[in-house]
Write an enzyme that holds these catalytic residues in place. Structure first.
Site, PDB file in Angstrom:
ATOM      1  CB  ALA A  87     -28.840 -91.159  -5.726  1.00  0.00           C
ATOM      2  CE1 TYR A 122     -33.920 -84.545  -5.914  1.00  0.00           C
ATOM      3  CE2 TYR A 122     -31.690 -83.712  -5.818  1.00  0.00           C
ATOM      4  CZ  TYR A 122     -33.040 -83.511  -5.676  1.00  0.00           C
ATOM      5  OH  TYR A 122     -33.508 -82.277  -5.321  1.00  0.00           O
ATOM      6  CG  ASP A 140     -27.707 -81.248  -6.452  1.00  0.00           C
ATOM      7  OD1 ASP A 140     -26.889 -81.483  -5.540  1.00  0.00           O
ATOM      8  OD2 ASP A 140     -28.591 -80.386  -6.369  1.00  0.00           O
ATOM      9  CG  HIS A 161     -23.215 -71.598   0.134  1.00  0.00           C
ATOM     10  ND1 HIS A 161     -23.501 -71.028  -1.076  1.00  0.00           N
ATOM     11  CD2 HIS A 161     -24.216 -72.482   0.380  1.00  0.00           C
ATOM     12  CE1 HIS A 161     -24.617 -71.544  -1.545  1.00  0.00           C
ATOM     13  NE2 HIS A 161     -25.070 -72.438  -0.689  1.00  0.00           N
ATOM     14  CD1 TRP A 213     -24.729 -70.276  -4.749  1.00  0.00           C
ATOM     15  CD2 TRP A 213     -25.081 -68.314  -5.776  1.00  0.00           C
ATOM     16  NE1 TRP A 213     -25.070 -70.534  -6.050  1.00  0.00           N
ATOM     17  CE2 TRP A 213     -25.305 -69.349  -6.703  1.00  0.00           C
ATOM     18  CE3 TRP A 213     -25.235 -66.984  -6.189  1.00  0.00           C
ATOM     19  CZ2 TRP A 213     -25.679 -69.098  -8.022  1.00  0.00           C
ATOM     20  CZ3 TRP A 213     -25.610 -66.746  -7.507  1.00  0.00           C
ATOM     21  CH2 TRP A 213     -25.830 -67.791  -8.403  1.00  0.00           C
ATOM     22  CD  GLU A 273     -26.736 -74.832   3.006  1.00  0.00           C
ATOM     23  OE1 GLU A 273     -26.069 -75.506   2.207  1.00  0.00           O
ATOM     24  OE2 GLU A 273     -27.406 -73.841   2.666  1.00  0.00           O
ATOM     25  CE  LYS A 293     -28.384 -76.767  -6.694  1.00  0.00           C
ATOM     26  NZ  LYS A 293     -28.237 -77.830  -5.744  1.00  0.00           N
ATOM     27  CD  GLU A 294     -32.317 -80.259 -15.635  1.00  0.00           C
ATOM     28  OE1 GLU A 294     -33.328 -80.635 -16.240  1.00  0.00           O
ATOM     29  OE2 GLU A 294     -31.155 -80.579 -15.951  1.00  0.00           O
TER      30      GLU A 294
END
Ligand code: UD2
Length: 349
Positions: free
Chosen positions: A118, A122, A210, A230, A232, A300, A342-343
């Site tokens: 963090a 974050y 997050d 994942h 997605w 990643e 997600k910001e």
């Protein structure tokens, strides 16, 4: 009537019809573009569910056993892929008995580490909810040691911890770019695993901050080397997966390589396996830096390369780390972790 040209009316009508057609065409195109913009994404994501995931060969399913959950109940989830081609289980809700895993972990008196970074904003934005939800759902009833890596230990939120649960806060330098913060985690983890964390934990999970726990994440997830499918990309054909393709990068996978697309927000394993993973990714990132390049999805991409070379012994289904913006899916029964909104504009400045 004198002077009336009887061709004028049909011509006027024709012109009117042409304009009407044009107007309709414009209206329909505008609605189409707007519709695609507003809903097309969802429609496409829905079509994705028609892509078959594959099935475990009947000959291998009886042989598939997990050291924590015992025999897997493949038949409980016939609509999804429950094993890999190299014989590792893919853990879906219903394929394991969580009580067997809990008992086994307690019998072995294991300590599970949970690491999270963090850094910068974050910390305020995500850490408290992450830790509080972990207290509720992560390895309940087991020995747990949290490792929070932050550039501002003094700003740590207060979180009440349950019995047999410890929290350690480690200072890390803040990198200038968020990409560097993300990638630097590999080296920091490697070092931490070689010190106290490696001595006190038997298994470790390394997570993004997050996100938050929304369901039990227990010892059924433990194994020597654990990868997360994942959310997605788990239904995409291999050639579409966002691997690094630039051959100059240490993370590069060529067409035809790669098994699944793994999410760097969750990976885990034994201390030994994770030392190897973090060393590999850190070295790859270093080599790329020397060549003046950066992999498409930073750490990643390197993690995906590692999992191609060294196959994980257990895969977690997307139920273990689900992204709600994808929408409702019949195969997602029981999400364990959910992505927080997600910001980026707020946290990456
Ligand atoms: C994606 C992956 C992430 C990693 C990253 C690298 C998701 C949910 N995660 O994350 O695993 O591969 O891409 O491209 O898709 N962090 C800080 N401070 C910062 C920046 C990062 O603490 O300034 C930590 C934090 O724990 C965060 C993690 O690094 O959760 C990953 O960074 P991110 O969440 O901004 O990256 P994201 O969401 O694109």
């Amino acid at each position: 009537m004198a002077g009336y040209d009887n061709r004028l009316l049909p011509m006027a009508l024709k012109g009117f019809r042409a304009k009407k057609r044009l107007l309709w065409w414009l209206f329909l195109s505008a609605s189409g573009v707007l519709g695609l913009y507003l809903f097309g994404f969802r429609i496409l994501r829905h079509l994705e569910t028609l892509i078959p995931m594959g099935v475990c060969p009947a000959a291998t399913t009886p042989l598939l056993k997990d050291n924590f959950t015992g025999a897997l109940h493949h038949r409980a989830r016939p609509e999804v892929l429950t094993c890999t081609s190299w014989g590792a289980p893919i853990i879906w809700d219903g394929t394991f008995d969580p009580h067997v895993a809990e008992q086994e972990a307690r019998r072995q008196n294991l300590t599970v580490g949970l690491t999270v970074f963090a850094v910068g904003r974050y910390l305020e934005k995500y850490l408290k909810r992450f830790l509080e939800s972990a207290e509720q759902y992560f390895m309940v009833g087991q020995n747990v040691v949290y490792y929070v890596f932050t550039d501002r230990p003094e700003a740590m939120p207060y979180v009440a911890l349950g019995q047999s649960r410890l929290l350690r806060v480690e200072f890390v330098q803040r990198e200038r770019r968020w990409q560097d913060v993300s990638m630097a985690r590999m080296r920091t983890l490697h070092e931490a695993l070689g010190k106290q964390l490696g001595q006190e934990a038997d298994y470790v999970f390394c997570l993004d901050v997050d996100q938050y726990f929304a369901g039990n994440f227990g010892p059924e997830a433990l194994a020597d080397l654990v990868g997360q499918l994942h959310a997605w990309h788990y239904r995409w054909p291999r050639w579409l997966l966002p691997y690094e393709r630039d051959k100059r990068s240490a993370a590069a996978l060529s067409w035809g390589e790669g098994d699944f697309y793994y999410h760097a927000a969750v990976f885990g394993g034994t201390v030994k396996a994770l030392r190897k993973l973090t060393a590999h990714c850190d070295l790859g990132q270093q080599l790329d830096r020397e060549r003046g390049i950066e992999a498409l999805w930073q750490d990643e991409s390197h993690l995906n390369k590692f999992f191609w070379l060294y196959k994980p012994s257990k895969l977690l289904s997307p139920e273990f780390c689900w992204a709600q913006p994808i929408g409702w899916r019949t195969e997602i029964h029981h999400p364990r972790l959910l992505w927080a909104p997600k910001e980026y504009t707020l946290v990456r400045t």
